[in-house]
Design a protein around this motif. Structure first.
Motif, mmCIF file in Angstrom:
data_model
loop_
_atom_site.group_PDB
_atom_site.id
_atom_site.type_symbol
_atom_site.label_atom_id
_atom_site.label_comp_id
_atom_site.label_asym_id
_atom_site.label_seq_id
_atom_site.Cartn_x
_atom_site.Cartn_y
_atom_site.Cartn_z
ATOM 1 N N ARG A 172 0.844 -1.203 0.000
ATOM 2 C CA ARG A 172 0.000 0.000 0.000
ATOM 3 C C ARG A 172 0.884 1.259 0.000
ATOM 4 N N ILE A 173 1.951 1.234 0.775
ATOM 5 C CA ILE A 173 2.891 2.359 0.811
ATOM 6 C C ILE A 173 3.477 2.579 -0.577
ATOM 7 N N ASP A 174 3.930 1.502 -1.223
ATOM 8 C CA ASP A 174 4.512 1.621 -2.569
ATOM 9 C C ASP A 174 3.498 2.182 -3.555
ATOM 10 N N PHE A 175 2.253 1.709 -3.458
ATOM 11 C CA PHE A 175 1.185 2.172 -4.348
ATOM 12 C C PHE A 175 0.967 3.676 -4.190
ATOM 13 N N MET A 176 0.803 4.126 -2.945
ATOM 14 C CA MET A 176 0.557 5.559 -2.706
ATOM 15 C C MET A 176 1.775 6.394 -3.072
ATOM 16 N N LYS A 177 2.964 5.887 -2.761
ATOM 17 C CA LYS A 177 4.182 6.650 -3.057
ATOM 18 C C LYS A 177 4.342 6.871 -4.562
ATOM 19 N N GLU A 178 4.051 5.831 -5.343
ATOM 20 C CA GLU A 178 4.125 5.982 -6.805
ATOM 21 C C GLU A 178 3.171 7.066 -7.286
ATOM 22 N N HIS A 179 1.944 7.031 -6.792
ATOM 23 C CA HIS A 179 0.945 8.000 -7.237
ATOM 24 C C HIS A 179 1.262 9.407 -6.735
ATOM 25 N N LEU A 180 1.715 9.528 -5.513
ATOM 26 C CA LEU A 180 2.071 10.854 -4.982
ATOM 27 C C LEU A 180 3.297 11.433 -5.689
ATOM 28 N N THR A 181 4.228 10.581 -6.072
ATOM 29 C CA THR A 181 5.400 11.049 -6.831
ATOM 30 C C THR A 181 4.953 11.608 -8.175
ATOM 31 N N ALA A 182 4.054 10.877 -8.851
ATOM 32 C CA ALA A 182 3.526 11.357 -10.128
ATOM 33 C C ALA A 182 2.762 12.661 -9.942
ATOM 34 N N LEU A 183 1.976 12.738 -8.875
ATOM 35 C CA LEU A 183 1.217 13.950 -8.602
ATOM 36 C C LEU A 183 2.141 15.131 -8.315
ATOM 37 N N ALA A 184 3.195 14.909 -7.541
ATOM 38 C CA ALA A 184 4.155 15.979 -7.232
ATOM 39 C C ALA A 184 4.803 16.515 -8.502
ATOM 40 N N LYS A 185 5.111 15.631 -9.430
ATOM 41 C CA LYS A 185 5.689 16.080 -10.715
ATOM 42 C C LYS A 185 4.698 16.946 -11.478
#
Length: 197
Positions: free
Chosen positions: A124-137
């Motif tokens: 779940r952490i990996d899933f959210m981190k991937e999406h938040l990284t994309a969102l931050a970009k």
């Protein structure tokens, strides 16, 4: 209150809705397209219709593709490319929008309990981190995203899976109603305190 639009990107369906003064004025669901081109074409048409009706668009992203129930790992399509290429900024005047829900459901999460009774939900952490990284970009590139909401704060009942799948950052033992923080809850709290990774 300004009308609100919502796009909910799920595994097999995409749902579209518009609310005006707490009343649902438009709602329908379609089968998730199998190609990125078809997906983007569908979103472009739907967002164009919503733009005429709604002041803000919420985007809910669960787990397109299948979650491997044994490991909790997403196999198949990912929502990541759609976040990077979501056409709101370029095609729709960079209207304000938000991710209204982002998360995943996993069956049998009890198997990930450690000796202290904490669910070790690194998936779940990996899933959210991937999406938040994309969102931050996207935000760094000027996207007018106004918010991000986790789906879900606590394990909840699902229309599709009842209590079979667990979705929250907080574990809910449905037999005793005991609530315990999962590893992802601690990670998310620390992320907020740091305001970044």
């Amino acid at each position: 209150m300004a009308p609100l639009g919502l796009i909910d990107i799920g595994g097999t369906t995409i749902k579209f809705a518009v609310w005006q003064d707490s009343t649902l004025t438009r709602h329908h669901a379609v089968t998730t397209p199998t190609t990125k081109a078809a997906f983007m074409d569908l979103l472009q048409r739907e967002v164009e219709q919503m733009k005429a009706q709604a002041a803000i668009v919420g985007v809910g992203i669960s787990s397109p593709g299948a979650v491997n129930q044994a490991t909790g790992v997403i196999e198949g399509a990912s929502a990541i490319p759609y976040i990077h290429n979501f056409p709101i900024q370029e095609n729709y005047g960079n209207i304000p929008w938000m991710i209204s829900e982002n998360g995943m459901g996993v069956a049998g999460e009890e198997r990930f309990l450690d000796k202290q009774g904490v669910v070790q939900d690194d998936y779940r952490i990996d899933f959210m981190k991937e999406h938040l990284t994309a969102l931050a970009k996207g935000i760094a590139a000027g996207s007018n995203c106004q918010g991000y909401f986790v789906w879900s704060g606590i394990d909840c009942w699902s229309w599709n899976h009842a209590y079979h799948n667990r979705y929250g950052l907080i574990r809910n033992d449905i037999h005793t109603q005991t609530k315990t923080l999962k590893k992802s809850a601690k990670w998310f709290a620390e992320l907020g305190e740091r305001n970044g990774f």
